[in-house]
Write an enzyme that holds these catalytic residues in place. Sequence first.
Site, PDB file in Angstrom:
ATOM      1  N   LYS A  71       0.819  -1.225   0.000  1.00 11.90           N
ATOM      2  CA  LYS A  71       0.000   0.000   0.000  1.00 11.90           C
ATOM      3  C   LYS A  71       0.856   1.281   0.000  1.00 11.90           C
ATOM      4  O   LYS A  71       0.621   2.196  -0.781  1.00 11.90           O
ATOM      5  CB  LYS A  71      -0.940  -0.036   1.202  1.00 11.90           C
ATOM      6  N   THR A  73       4.013   1.550  -0.843  1.00 17.38           N
ATOM      7  CA  THR A  73       4.755   1.564  -2.110  1.00 17.38           C
ATOM      8  C   THR A  73       3.890   2.125  -3.230  1.00 17.38           C
ATOM      9  O   THR A  73       4.333   2.967  -4.032  1.00 17.38           O
ATOM     10  CB  THR A  73       5.219   0.136  -2.455  1.00 17.38           C
ATOM     11  N   ARG A  94       1.937   8.390   6.994  1.00 18.01           N
ATOM     12  CA  ARG A  94       2.184   8.328   8.435  1.00 18.01           C
ATOM     13  C   ARG A  94       3.658   8.024   8.695  1.00 18.01           C
ATOM     14  O   ARG A  94       4.352   7.492   7.832  1.00 18.01           O
ATOM     15  CB  ARG A  94       1.328   7.228   9.076  1.00 18.01           C
ATOM     16  N   LYS A 105       7.148  -6.321  10.853  1.00 19.16           N
ATOM     17  CA  LYS A 105       6.844  -5.586   9.638  1.00 19.16           C
ATOM     18  C   LYS A 105       8.083  -5.051   8.935  1.00 19.16           C
ATOM     19  O   LYS A 105       8.133  -4.958   7.724  1.00 19.16           O
ATOM     20  CB  LYS A 105       5.892  -4.430   9.981  1.00 19.16           C
ATOM     21  N   ALA A 273      -4.112   1.508  12.428  1.00 21.49           N
ATOM     22  CA  ALA A 273      -5.523   1.455  12.028  1.00 21.49           C
ATOM     23  C   ALA A 273      -6.277   0.302  12.666  1.00 21.49           C
ATOM     24  O   ALA A 273      -7.502   0.266  12.603  1.00 21.49           O
ATOM     25  CB  ALA A 273      -5.636   1.367  10.513  1.00 21.49           C
ATOM     26  N   PHE A 301      -3.814  -0.535   6.985  1.00 25.28           N
ATOM     27  CA  PHE A 301      -4.386  -1.871   6.830  1.00 25.28           C
ATOM     28  C   PHE A 301      -5.477  -1.882   5.753  1.00 25.28           C
ATOM     29  O   PHE A 301      -5.426  -1.111   4.801  1.00 25.28           O
ATOM     30  CB  PHE A 301      -4.883  -2.402   8.171  1.00 25.28           C
ATOM     31  N   PHE A 382       3.618  -8.648  -9.480  1.00 24.06           N
ATOM     32  CA  PHE A 382       4.722  -9.561  -9.150  1.00 24.06           C
ATOM     33  C   PHE A 382       5.093 -10.320 -10.421  1.00 24.06           C
ATOM     34  O   PHE A 382       4.219 -10.598 -11.265  1.00 24.06           O
ATOM     35  CB  PHE A 382       4.308 -10.553  -8.054  1.00 24.06           C
ATOM     36  N   TRP A 410       7.048  -0.693  -7.875  1.00 22.32           N
ATOM     37  CA  TRP A 410       8.159  -1.268  -7.122  1.00 22.32           C
ATOM     38  C   TRP A 410       9.383  -1.413  -8.026  1.00 22.32           C
ATOM     39  O   TRP A 410      10.502  -1.101  -7.631  1.00 22.32           O
ATOM     40  CB  TRP A 410       7.759  -2.626  -6.545  1.00 22.32           C
TER      41      TRP A 410
END
Length: 556
Positions: A71, A73, A94, A105, A273, A301, A382, A410
């Site tokens: 998210k 990224t 954030r 994480k 969140a 999230f 991907f 990415w």
Amino acid sequence: MYTDIEIAQACKKEKITQIAAKINIPEEYLELYGNYKAKVDYKLLKDLENKPNGKLVLVTAITPTPAGEGKTTTTVGLSDGLRKIGKKSIVALREPSLGPVFGIKGGAAGGGYAQVVPMEDINLHFTGDFHAIGAANNLLAAMLDNHIQQGNALNIDPRRITWRRAVDMNDRQLRNIIDGLGNRTDGTPRQDGFDITVASEVMAVLCLASDITDLKERLSRIVVGYTYNNEPVTAGQLKAQGAMAALLKDALKPNLVQTLEGTPAFIHGGPFANIAHGCNSVTATRMALKLGDYAVTEAGFGADLGAEKFIDIKCRKAGLKPDAVVIVATVRALKHHGGVAKTDLNKENLEALEKGLPNLLQHVENITKVFKLPCVVAINAFPTDTAAELKLVEEKCKELGVNVALSEVWAKGGEGGVALAEEVVRLCEQLNDFSFAYDLDLPIREKLETIAKRIYHADGIHLPGNVPKQIQQLEELGFGNLPICMAKTQYSFSDDQNKLGAPKDFKITIRNIKVSAGAGFIVALTGDIMTMPGLPKVPSAEKIDVDENGVITGLF
């Protein structure tokens, strides 16, 4: 292949004064933290109050899985992509919490060629905002206990203290403690505990405050406990708000950094969140809207948590209206929701993908039918995604009238976000019938049921034990018209993290209700949700190091 941190360290950054000049921030409003970070005085907003807002774009996601969604990224890459097609965009994110950085994480500054920099600083101490929030939280705790020790003029019941201490680290050992032990002069012994700093109401207050005056007023309304006569006790009664605001005066100013491609980025505030409202500060978002044509922000999230709170709490309180929503998904994550083990996600599996797709489609339906906002699904690409899998996702989304854009940010940075950026621009030009999920005037119980049924697609709610009485007391105290902040597992629409996809035939169990009067919402704790995470068996901290030249490794 380079790691995220190696890509970030190889980036040739622009001086932060040059980044500020791109969006016309006068130097007198900048407070430099070295060459590549600055705080921006919130007084700038007063000079910009007559300037029209740009478009507000919210990036959210499907229900998280171990496969990852990307998210942040995507948020960064979309903002870079908008710049690629000639739009003046600003990203608003954030700040990462130290606890997850050293836990499971890892870093939270984007990934690959869609990152914000300086990545190491952002992921670690940054400009000290979280330390200031923790200090303000713990000052209030110290003043509360000192008041009891010095005679307890407010008649506070030590067994009904609701204010906990805070530390910005995953430390399960501190969830429940006994403090005040020792001699009589060492305090009054009582049961206590720590929350992670991002779960502190002070964090929520800072993120929702409009200026220093509003900050002090909100701090003064924080309820820290109750008297023997069941009356709420506030930080204002303890005369703590002035000193707390003094600790927070610099933390209230948004932080300005940049993406790898030199797009201006505000990074400010960091509530989770799943246990808080999960959005960056109102001040940073407003600044991005005033200074750019497109403000791209994210909410934590899945859309059932971050996006719902972004809309029902942040937008409602700040008078904001999103123009478009991006829902991030990966084929891998959807196959995981369809029952595929993490080790087998690289293989084509259309059957599992079809079983997992209802998770995405339910999020899409919530955004378009409940909140009535236009949205696009961004498939974070991907190499293992097959043409057949991508086609299936696109077909199912089009049945709901929603387009799909392949996001390759990415691997390609902003260039990989151009298709997504073009769809976002198209959506922002559409009129929408934006609405909230529930009306504030509904009783607390009805608001809880509305969220459970409309957003989670549950059958209803279960209120065991003392919870109905808690609701009654909050309404009697005048808190009944506040919005709801649901504290729920991020891994499921339900309150059971093992129920993947789009589960049916369940109820949401609410085991505790409390008021965050300073932030201005009711917190409903569901299931087994905790406000202090723990470290995993092999924490990320074991891989992080720094060499003799001060170069950090292992940070994602």
